[in-house]
Design a protein around this motif. Structure first.
Motif, PDB file in Angstrom:
ATOM      1  N   ARG A 519     -56.658  16.569 -48.168  1.00 34.44           N
ATOM      2  CA  ARG A 519     -56.566  16.457 -46.640  1.00 34.44           C
ATOM      3  C   ARG A 519     -56.827  15.062 -46.069  1.00 34.44           C
ATOM      4  O   ARG A 519     -57.444  13.947 -47.003  1.00 34.44           O
ATOM      5  CB  ARG A 519     -57.769  17.361 -46.372  1.00 34.44           C
ATOM      6  CG  ARG A 519     -59.069  16.725 -46.788  1.00 34.44           C
ATOM      7  CD  ARG A 519     -60.274  17.696 -46.504  1.00 34.44           C
ATOM      8  NE  ARG A 519     -60.436  18.072 -45.028  1.00 34.44           N
ATOM      9  CZ  ARG A 519     -61.553  18.809 -44.733  1.00 34.44           C
ATOM     10  NH1 ARG A 519     -62.431  19.201 -45.540  1.00 34.44           N
ATOM     11  NH2 ARG A 519     -61.780  18.922 -43.313  1.00 34.44           N
ATOM     12  N   TYR A 520     -55.964  14.713 -45.044  1.00 36.29           N
ATOM     13  CA  TYR A 520     -56.094  13.362 -44.391  1.00 36.29           C
ATOM     14  C   TYR A 520     -56.410  13.710 -42.867  1.00 36.29           C
ATOM     15  O   TYR A 520     -55.515  14.455 -42.348  1.00 36.29           O
ATOM     16  CB  TYR A 520     -54.773  12.867 -44.827  1.00 36.29           C
ATOM     17  CG  TYR A 520     -54.715  11.443 -44.057  1.00 36.29           C
ATOM     18  CD1 TYR A 520     -55.517  10.461 -44.502  1.00 36.29           C
ATOM     19  CD2 TYR A 520     -54.050  11.336 -42.729  1.00 36.29           C
ATOM     20  CE1 TYR A 520     -55.240   9.216 -43.712  1.00 36.29           C
ATOM     21  CE2 TYR A 520     -53.978  10.101 -42.420  1.00 36.29           C
ATOM     22  CZ  TYR A 520     -54.767   8.914 -42.790  1.00 36.29           C
ATOM     23  OH  TYR A 520     -54.626   7.871 -42.019  1.00 36.29           O
ATOM     24  N   LYS A 521     -57.270  13.178 -42.480  1.00 37.93           N
ATOM     25  CA  LYS A 521     -57.599  13.507 -41.004  1.00 37.93           C
ATOM     26  C   LYS A 521     -58.112  12.070 -40.298  1.00 37.93           C
ATOM     27  O   LYS A 521     -58.496  11.074 -41.038  1.00 37.93           O
ATOM     28  CB  LYS A 521     -58.618  14.538 -40.865  1.00 37.93           C
ATOM     29  CG  LYS A 521     -60.120  13.777 -41.234  1.00 37.93           C
ATOM     30  CD  LYS A 521     -61.036  15.285 -40.786  1.00 37.93           C
ATOM     31  CE  LYS A 521     -62.627  14.660 -41.209  1.00 37.93           C
ATOM     32  NZ  LYS A 521     -63.551  15.726 -40.694  1.00 37.93           N
ATOM     33  N   THR A 522     -57.530  12.221 -39.089  1.00 34.65           N
ATOM     34  CA  THR A 522     -57.959  11.016 -38.257  1.00 34.65           C
ATOM     35  C   THR A 522     -58.721  11.425 -36.843  1.00 34.65           C
ATOM     36  O   THR A 522     -58.330  12.661 -36.575  1.00 34.65           O
ATOM     37  CB  THR A 522     -56.749  10.237 -37.808  1.00 34.65           C
ATOM     38  OG1 THR A 522     -55.838  10.988 -37.044  1.00 34.65           O
ATOM     39  CG2 THR A 522     -55.893   9.808 -38.975  1.00 34.65           C
ATOM     40  N   ARG A 523     -59.665  10.620 -36.505  1.00 38.64           N
ATOM     41  CA  ARG A 523     -60.305  10.963 -35.361  1.00 38.64           C
ATOM     42  C   ARG A 523     -60.264   9.817 -34.370  1.00 38.64           C
ATOM     43  O   ARG A 523     -60.597   8.509 -35.014  1.00 38.64           O
ATOM     44  CB  ARG A 523     -61.895  11.376 -35.602  1.00 38.64           C
ATOM     45  CG  ARG A 523     -62.383  11.695 -34.101  1.00 38.64           C
ATOM     46  CD  ARG A 523     -64.023  12.083 -34.432  1.00 38.64           C
ATOM     47  NE  ARG A 523     -63.941  13.487 -35.072  1.00 38.64           N
ATOM     48  CZ  ARG A 523     -65.183  14.041 -35.174  1.00 38.64           C
ATOM     49  NH1 ARG A 523     -66.409  13.185 -35.043  1.00 38.64           N
ATOM     50  NH2 ARG A 523     -65.388  15.065 -35.697  1.00 38.64           N
ATOM     51  N   ASP A 524     -59.995  10.075 -33.091  1.00 36.48           N
ATOM     52  CA  ASP A 524     -59.937   8.988 -32.026  1.00 36.48           C
ATOM     53  C   ASP A 524     -60.809   9.437 -30.910  1.00 36.48           C
ATOM     54  O   ASP A 524     -60.590  10.762 -30.283  1.00 36.48           O
ATOM     55  CB  ASP A 524     -58.579   8.650 -31.332  1.00 36.48           C
ATOM     56  CG  ASP A 524     -57.624   8.153 -32.463  1.00 36.48           C
ATOM     57  OD1 ASP A 524     -58.149   6.845 -32.931  1.00 36.48           O
ATOM     58  OD2 ASP A 524     -56.637   8.759 -32.626  1.00 36.48           O
ATOM     59  N   PHE A 525     -61.930   8.674 -30.668  1.00 35.57           N
ATOM     60  CA  PHE A 525     -62.901   9.006 -29.820  1.00 35.57           C
ATOM     61  C   PHE A 525     -63.222   7.936 -28.643  1.00 35.57           C
ATOM     62  O   PHE A 525     -63.069   6.785 -29.015  1.00 35.57           O
ATOM     63  CB  PHE A 525     -64.295   9.292 -30.328  1.00 35.57           C
ATOM     64  CG  PHE A 525     -65.507   9.604 -29.324  1.00 35.57           C
ATOM     65  CD1 PHE A 525     -65.708  10.846 -28.974  1.00 35.57           C
ATOM     66  CD2 PHE A 525     -66.210   8.625 -28.962  1.00 35.57           C
ATOM     67  CE1 PHE A 525     -66.650  10.983 -28.327  1.00 35.57           C
ATOM     68  CE2 PHE A 525     -67.321   8.777 -28.001  1.00 35.57           C
ATOM     69  CZ  PHE A 525     -67.598  10.063 -27.521  1.00 35.57           C
ATOM     70  N   ALA A 526     -63.291   8.228 -27.478  1.00 31.90           N
ATOM     71  CA  ALA A 526     -63.391   7.314 -26.453  1.00 31.90           C
ATOM     72  C   ALA A 526     -64.206   7.941 -25.293  1.00 31.90           C
ATOM     73  O   ALA A 526     -64.399   9.033 -24.760  1.00 31.90           O
ATOM     74  CB  ALA A 526     -62.013   6.812 -25.642  1.00 31.90           C
ATOM     75  N   ALA A 527     -65.008   6.844 -24.541  1.00 32.63           N
ATOM     76  CA  ALA A 527     -66.186   7.504 -23.743  1.00 32.63           C
ATOM     77  C   ALA A 527     -66.307   6.323 -22.606  1.00 32.63           C
ATOM     78  O   ALA A 527     -66.445   4.959 -22.960  1.00 32.63           O
ATOM     79  CB  ALA A 527     -67.245   7.866 -24.073  1.00 32.63           C
ATOM     80  N   THR A 528     -66.196   6.756 -21.497  1.00 35.60           N
ATOM     81  CA  THR A 528     -66.356   5.747 -20.338  1.00 35.60           C
ATOM     82  C   THR A 528     -67.470   6.335 -19.333  1.00 35.60           C
ATOM     83  O   THR A 528     -67.389   7.359 -18.778  1.00 35.60           O
ATOM     84  CB  THR A 528     -65.228   5.358 -19.586  1.00 35.60           C
ATOM     85  OG1 THR A 528     -64.223   4.864 -20.373  1.00 35.60           O
ATOM     86  CG2 THR A 528     -65.388   4.192 -18.393  1.00 35.60           C
ATOM     87  N   GLN A 529     -68.415   5.569 -18.962  1.00 37.10           N
ATOM     88  CA  GLN A 529     -69.419   6.029 -18.081  1.00 37.10           C
ATOM     89  C   GLN A 529     -69.453   5.023 -16.857  1.00 37.10           C
ATOM     90  O   GLN A 529     -69.906   3.748 -16.982  1.00 37.10           O
ATOM     91  CB  GLN A 529     -71.021   6.111 -18.657  1.00 37.10           C
ATOM     92  CG  GLN A 529     -72.009   6.405 -17.675  1.00 37.10           C
ATOM     93  CD  GLN A 529     -73.284   6.778 -18.282  1.00 37.10           C
ATOM     94  OE1 GLN A 529     -73.303   7.659 -19.333  1.00 37.10           O
ATOM     95  NE2 GLN A 529     -74.297   6.191 -18.209  1.00 37.10           N
ATOM     96  N   PHE A 530     -69.500   5.705 -15.682  1.00 41.66           N
ATOM     97  CA  PHE A 530     -69.573   4.859 -14.415  1.00 41.66           C
ATOM     98  C   PHE A 530     -70.881   4.884 -13.941  1.00 41.66           C
ATOM     99  O   PHE A 530     -71.344   6.216 -13.569  1.00 41.66           O
ATOM    100  CB  PHE A 530     -68.428   5.411 -13.579  1.00 41.66           C
ATOM    101  CG  PHE A 530     -67.035   4.968 -13.993  1.00 41.66           C
ATOM    102  CD1 PHE A 530     -66.472   3.668 -13.731  1.00 41.66           C
ATOM    103  CD2 PHE A 530     -66.565   6.120 -14.809  1.00 41.66           C
ATOM    104  CE1 PHE A 530     -65.136   3.793 -14.158  1.00 41.66           C
ATOM    105  CE2 PHE A 530     -65.094   5.665 -15.073  1.00 41.66           C
ATOM    106  CZ  PHE A 530     -64.654   4.593 -15.020  1.00 41.66           C
ATOM    107  N   ASN A 531     -71.649   4.003 -13.464  1.00 40.73           N
ATOM    108  CA  ASN A 531     -73.128   4.179 -13.026  1.00 40.73           C
ATOM    109  C   ASN A 531     -73.021   3.696 -11.541  1.00 40.73           C
ATOM    110  O   ASN A 531     -72.279   2.796 -11.180  1.00 40.73           O
ATOM    111  CB  ASN A 531     -73.951   3.020 -13.968  1.00 40.73           C
ATOM    112  CG  ASN A 531     -74.087   3.665 -15.384  1.00 40.73           C
ATOM    113  OD1 ASN A 531     -74.010   4.816 -15.663  1.00 40.73           O
ATOM    114  ND2 ASN A 531     -73.988   2.601 -16.261  1.00 40.73           N
ATOM    115  N   PHE A 532     -73.742   4.188 -11.021  1.00 42.65           N
ATOM    116  CA  PHE A 532     -73.865   4.087  -9.494  1.00 42.65           C
ATOM    117  C   PHE A 532     -75.291   3.574  -8.894  1.00 42.65           C
ATOM    118  O   PHE A 532     -76.278   4.740  -9.162  1.00 42.65           O
ATOM    119  CB  PHE A 532     -73.419   5.241  -8.672  1.00 42.65           C
ATOM    120  CG  PHE A 532     -72.135   6.016  -8.985  1.00 42.65           C
ATOM    121  CD1 PHE A 532     -70.864   5.278  -8.420  1.00 42.65           C
ATOM    122  CD2 PHE A 532     -71.803   6.567  -9.975  1.00 42.65           C
ATOM    123  CE1 PHE A 532     -69.675   5.719  -8.957  1.00 42.65           C
ATOM    124  CE2 PHE A 532     -70.698   7.330 -10.509  1.00 42.65           C
ATOM    125  CZ  PHE A 532     -69.640   6.777  -9.949  1.00 42.65           C
TER     126      PHE A 532
END
Length: 917
Positions: A519-532
């Motif tokens: 098995r061969y797997k890849t994971r791409d994760f991205a997160a952005t938080q906008f603070n007010f």
């Protein structure tokens, strides 16, 4: 010439005789799974030597002299039925019958045809005859128990529980990292960035034939195993054509009690919405509305399924099965309270919410296509494609004390969260009988999952006599969070069985199994938080919590009411909009050889598996804005042995021993922070794999008539176990740590299935009971010096030894079912009462004089009524969580237990109607 004349005369005579006979013909099908026929069922004309078998489509035909006959219909694992038939010369009588699984004698038999593994009796027979120690639960049993998803299906087996509020399971006290999930033997990806396994709640039982649970390792499985492997076996259709429609509706009592069941506006009813963060979001306010909209909390569902088989040539057959379904539900947690940092030594998370509630709207859309092509008796190819889309829209509200932010107990936090996961599974499978000695199986899969949490919003307010006011003491108090995960995986497997030491024409004493899977797997994760953050002079503006758009809007942003920033900074920073990311890459290649040999009553399987494992994680996050990476590889040699001793034809004694390992997951090793309202989790780049040693001893007895008694003892020794632990930090974050040099788990399981009453008359009745009980003891070493030496974190454990997280001492599952049928067995009623209980279990290990977080024991009682009112029409009523217990989590402090989370889920009632053409 004379010979030719004689043959013609004999043919004419035979034809004349046949024309005087009567004929009875028909189709034998499965009473419990009506669209499936029974190939190779036996029909005997009593008092004669006439006997026939049904063909692959369940069809039969018998010719006999005119007269009155009794025909006996039978099939392995099914009740025999006798019918009287009056045959008349030159007339054909049609007699279709449906056989039901019922009384049968468990004997060692060689089954040449494919018995549907959806049936309880077939699975029980398979369990008895198999060399491996395994458990399975089929579609028939799940229907009887009113189970609608895989997560709630597996907890009906001994030694398995589910974490409340999620689809994550614990097998023999071992949680997510120790378990694995496959479909038709091939791996499937996770939909949660924090988890190794997919949430099993998203799998509807409509798409499966049965679920197989391996709690004892064998070399065919990947070595990342310690608790168990759950294999979801999809429908393998065979039989006459059918079309089935189902409709349903359900309610949750807590949801109905809500005065105003309102959720964030802007999301549709089918769960396919996808939102992206606005372009140039820090230059202008372009975000979606924060307003709420009311919903009517009455859920609905519908499903359509159908199948048909086509003959191709003399031996070939093409089978098609497809199903599509949609369902939703409304849920509410009531009578709630929640706490964080209860010792008061961490001001940033010291919280005491006297009011806590969650309401949610969930959807599940599922589609499956199964194509099976039987080329001939020796070759078969299957293609499966499954698409599952799930969504959850929730509103969490907390009211009470927040240190430094609401010291008067007047803090109000609202979090709106929308999650969507789309899973697509594609598999191509092959079975080939190369000779009497050799058989080959192979499989290839490509799976992808897209998980999104677009625009999670959180707002913090203070409530006073004058109204509500924005709390901006900390920048992240008011924020909008965007998260996405994409995981792709390619997997292959191939095995060859070679039999040796021939005893009879089709019987061999030994077998080699060679295999490879990768098995061969890849994971791409991205997160952005906008603070007010509200600017000075604008924090005293009275706001309406249900109309926060009146404060957070473009005009107020232009006028300087508030400012915006990400974790990297405000708009002046060149890369402020660059998200936090981590990327994972993992490859596992394994080869194995199993040697199986039968020493009369003793059968032994020796296995050896070798694996090469590579894992790499790269990240760029708020903890490490410049970015970094970490990788490791591992070569593992994993021996195993399985022994089966047949005490007699009704009893088996089994033994298993193996070595395996447990890998850390991508999210656990990436320096990424995930902040919930009451807890914060952070990765640990220094986390490494554990090695596991597994032991099982089992006695099982199959008395008669669907009955089973089994007792199992098991043990596991784990080197360098991993746990979730509170580390020393300003916010008392939870991280993932190799907490000591060793740990062990030991316990026992008891399983009983009993037929209390059975009446095989024309209007048959049957009362059955099932019970499984598990006892578990776990202990692990806790070594703070080891943690300090091996990681960048510091911990101070309260004790030198403690339980494993997720381990319950006692698990109980019980059910009582009554079956009654009438109207020439075309109508029936199944009534089932089921009960599930687990004792206290550790959620997270305490440190720095803070006690363990413990999920307290509770039980759940369900009632299921299902009736087939006619050959085509069915109705079902299901009542779940009838006891509606209080669900709570406590912290076991030295000066007394503190309740940190409590709520009630309410009762669920559903009504379902079905019609089959």
């Amino acid at each position: 010439m004379k010979l030719k004349f004689l043959l013609i005369s004999l043919f004419i005579s035979a034809l004349a005789i046949a024309q005087t006979k009567g004929i009875v013909t028909g189709v034998i099908s499965d009473k419990n799974l009506q669209h499936e026929t029974l190939p190779f069922a036996n029909i005997v004309v009593q008092g004669t030597s006439i006997a026939v078998l049904t063909d692959l489509d369940g069809k039969y035909s018998i010719a006999a002299e005119p007269g009155n006959y009794n025909l006996e219909f039978s099939y392995i694992g099914y009740e025999s039925i006798t019918r009287n038939v009056q045959l008349k010369a030159n007339e054909t009588t049609t007699l279709d019958l449906a056989l039901g699984s019922g009384s049968y004698l468990l004997q060692d038999v060689v089954i040449q045809n494919n018995i549907s593994r959806a049936k309880e009796t077939a699975l029980l027979l398979d369990q008895k005859n198999a060399v491996e120690m395994k458990q399975a639960i089929g579609a028939q049993e799940l229907s009887r128990k009113g189970v609608s998803d895989v997560a709630n299906a597996v907890i009906k087996t001994s030694g398995i529980t589910k974490q409340e509020g999620s689809g994550n399971i614990f097998v023999r006290g071992l949680g997510d990292r120790y378990n694995s999930t496959t479909m038709n033997g091939l791996p499937i990806p996770s939909n949660d960035p924090e988890k190794k396994n997919i949430n099993l709640e998203i799998f509807s039982t409509d798409i499966l034939e049965y679920i197989s649970i391996d709690k004892v390792y064998n070399s065919k499985l990947y070595g990342d195993f310690a608790g168990g492997n759950v294999d979801i076996v999809s429908k393998d259709y065979k039989g006459n054509g059918f079309l089935k429609l189902e409709f349903g509706s359900s309610i949750n009592t807590n949801a109905l009690k809500q005065k105003d069941f309102s959720l964030q506006k802007g999301y549709g009813s089918f769960g396919f919405d996808s939102k992206n963060s606005p372009a140039n979001a820090l230059n202008s306010y372009k975000f979606e509305t924060l307003q709420l909209e009311s919903k009517n909390p009455i859920a609905g569902s519908f499903a359509v399924s159908g199948g048909k088989s086509f003959n191709i040539g003399e031996e070939g057959k093409l089978s098609l099965f497809a199903t599509a379904s949609f369902g939703n539900n409304y849920n509410s947690r009531s009578n709630g309270s929640a706490k964080g940092g209860v010792n008061g030594d961490a001001s940033l998370i010291n919280k005491n919410f006297k009011e806590y509630s969650v309401i949610s709207f969930n959807t599940n859309t599922t589609g499956l296509i199964n194509l099976g092509y039987k080329i001939n008796a020796s070759n078969k190819i299957d293609f499966n494609s499954v698409l599952i889309n799930t969504s959850s829209l929730s509103k969490e509200e907390y009211y009470g004390y927040v240190a430094d932010l609401a010291n008067n107990g007047n803090g109000f936090i609202r979090r709106n969260k929308y999650e969507k996961n789309t899973l697509w599974i594609n598999q191509l499978l092959g079975e080939h009988k190369l000779s009497a000695k050799t058989k080959a199986n192979w499989g290839v899969s490509y799976n992808t999952i897209k998980g999104e949490m677009p625009d999670r919003t959180q707002n913090t307010l203070n409530k006073t006599d004058a109204g509500y006011f924005i709390n901006s003491q900390s920048f992240p108090n008011n924020h909008r969070y965007f998260q996405s995960l994409t995981e792709n995986e390619i997997a292959v497997s191939a095995t060859v069985d070679y039999k040796f030491s021939k005893v009879q024409e089709t019987e061999f004493k030994g077998k080699f199994t060679f295999g490879f899977n990768g098995r061969y797997k890849t994971r791409d994760f991205a997160a952005t938080q906008f603070n007010f953050k509200a600017n000075d002079g604008f924090t005293a503006i009275n706001v309406d919590p249900n109309n926060l758009d009146a404060f957070f809007n473009q005009q107020n942003y232009t006028n300087g009411y508030f400012r915006m920033a990400t974790f990297r900074g405000s708009a002046e920073v060149s890369n402020a909009l660059k998200p936090q990311t981590y990327n994972g890459e993992q490859m596992i290649n394994g080869g194995f050889l199993n040697t199986e040999y039968n020493f009369n009553k003793l059968t032994a399987v020796l296995g050896l598996r070798g694996e090469y494992i590579f894992q790499k994680v790269k990240w760029n996050t708020q903890l490490d804005p410049t970015g970094s990476k970490d990788e490791f590889d591992k070569i593992a040699f994993l021996p195993s042995i399985t022994l089966k001793y047949e005490v007699n034809e009704k009893q088996n004694l089994r033994f298993g021993f193996s070595k395996t390992y447990t890998l850390p997951q991508f999210k656990e090793r990436a320096l990424f922070v995930y902040e919930d309202v009451t807890e914060v989790k952070v990765g640990n780049k220094d986390l490494y794999a554990s090695d596991d040693y597994n032991f099982d001893l089992k006695w099982e007895m199959f008395p008669e008539k669907e009955e089973l008694i089994s007792v199992t003892a098991f043990g596991k020794y784990i080197q360098n176990p991993m746990n979730e632990v509170t580390i020393a930090s300003s916010t008392n974050d939870i991280s993932y740590i190799n907490t000591g040099d060793f740990g062990y788990v030991a316990g026992g399981e008891l399983e009983l299935r009993k037929s209390l009453f059975s009446n095989d008359a024309e209007n048959s009745k049957k009362l059955t009971a099932g019970l499984n009980i598990s006892y578990l003891f776990s202990q692990q070493q806790l070594n703070a010096e080891k943690v300090i030496n091996e990681t960048d974190y510091n911990v101070i454990f309260n004790t030198k030894n403690d339980k494993f997280t997720g381990a319950s001492d006692v698990l109980v599952n019980g059910d009582l079912s009554f079956f009654n049928e009438w109207n020439n067995k075309e109508s029936n009623l199944i009534s089932t009462v089921s009960y599930t209980y687990f004792s206290d279990r550790v959620y997270a290990i305490g440190t720095n004089d803070r006690g363990n977080l413990v999920d307290k024991a509770f039980g759940s009682l369900d009632l299921i009524l299902k009736s087939k009112l006619s050959k085509n029409f069915g109705i079902g009523v299901v009542a779940k969580n009838l006891l509606d217990p209080s669900i709570s989590r406590i912290q076991e402090n030295k000066n007394g237990d503190v309740n940190v989370l409590s709520y009630k889920k309410g009762m669920n009632f559903s009504l379902n109607l079905s019609y089959e053409f």
